[in-house]
Design an enzyme around this catalytic site. Sequence first.
Site, PDB file in Angstrom:
ATOM      1  N   SER A 264      30.898  35.157  44.338  1.00 19.55           N
ATOM      2  CA  SER A 264      31.435  36.503  44.155  1.00 19.55           C
ATOM      3  C   SER A 264      30.351  37.538  43.909  1.00 19.55           C
ATOM      4  O   SER A 264      30.518  38.712  44.272  1.00 19.55           O
ATOM      5  CB  SER A 264      32.442  36.520  42.996  1.00 19.55           C
ATOM      6  OG  SER A 264      33.536  35.664  43.274  1.00 19.55           O
ATOM      7  N   HIS A 329      31.128  39.142  39.158  1.00 14.86           N
ATOM      8  CA  HIS A 329      31.770  40.102  40.049  1.00 14.86           C
ATOM      9  C   HIS A 329      31.243  41.512  39.777  1.00 14.86           C
ATOM     10  O   HIS A 329      30.880  42.245  40.711  1.00 14.86           O
ATOM     11  CB  HIS A 329      33.290  40.090  39.848  1.00 14.86           C
ATOM     12  CG  HIS A 329      33.959  38.793  40.152  1.00 14.86           C
ATOM     13  ND1 HIS A 329      33.786  37.662  39.363  1.00 14.86           N
ATOM     14  CD2 HIS A 329      34.816  38.437  41.147  1.00 14.86           C
ATOM     15  CE1 HIS A 329      34.515  36.679  39.861  1.00 14.86           C
ATOM     16  NE2 HIS A 329      35.144  37.112  40.945  1.00 14.86           N
TER      17      HIS A 329
END
EC number: 3.4.21.105
Length: 390
Positions: A264, A329
């Site tokens: 991610s 993220h």
Amino acid sequence: MWSYTSSDKTHDETLQTEILCNYMISGIQLLKMHILNTYHGLENFTSLVEHHELQLDPSKLDMLLALVQSNEEGQVCYQELIELMSSKRSSSFRRAIANGRRTLQREILLDETGLGLYKRFVRYVAYEILPCETDRRWYFHQNRLCPPPVFIAVVTIVQIIVFMCYGIMLNKWVLQTYQPDFMKSPLVYHPGHRAQVWRFFSYMFMHVGLEQLGFNALLQLMIGVPLEMVHGILRISLLYMAGVLAGSLTVSITDMRAPVVGGSGGVYALCSAHLANVVMNWAGMRCPYKLLRMILALVCMSSEVGRAVWLRFSPPLPSSGPQPSFMAHLSGAVVGISMGLLILRSYEESLQKQCSWWVIIFSFITFLLFAIFWNIFAYELLGVQIPPPP
């Protein structure tokens, strides 16, 4: 009037000869005879092209027209001609092109007809990624299959293979992190194994489950491959790996007890850079349904972050320990908005000549050094209770 004049007549004769030879190799011999102190009208130049039966690169001919239009005296300086023929475009060169391009009335790339399947795909990529019609035409005519965009494809294939292997071994395809044996993988980043440096990178090949792998693989292929086709394997791989490294280092600083898995960090670096580039060049982007697609992308990315936050703070099984962190993220998005946006806005420009690039590199190196010292000393000084490594 057309003119080809030298802005620096003190150039060494050897250098001029070498450059002129390069022009001949490029298939533009007629320009060699008229570079210095020679003036030609547009009709005369056109007749020269037809007489010599030269197939000039349409994008370079477009650039040459724009350069002439951008100059009040209708002149092209020696250095600009060198940059044009060598396909090296500095910032000043691009500004001259942009100024001249406003006065040119040429067909847009969408009007090209009779294209094959691959060329139509290249045109689609140009309109998806590039905000300027001149850049799109340049990319369309300069595009070559070599080197192919293999980085994102190879990373995605390896991630799928690794996931399939662990899925078969654990007999579990969703929420694999609930299996204690999952954390025993030498690829997972775990705070108890910080000394194994490769884990700060290798965690990108492991995924929580089918849902995370599917989301990451889809975005990588939909956004990463077109970006790699336009900006090249070196720049996109640098951006992706910078997001991956920033993700694991950020987790080691802000969520010190948590492991991290999934690509991610790299995915959000690519997506955030592309979305930021679209927003900052909104008027120039010609991709269809861009507002709807922007909203859909933001909803999907936010949902994935929400899923990661829920997983991190959901009650873990006694034997599994803390669940993977979601900070990768966010740090990937920061890398994309900073480093990634500059890369995407510097299509075929030299990054090394831009002050902002070195500011970003210095900031990233500073963060890297801070994270290294943090991982060496902070855990003991703060008395962090790390879950026992598997």
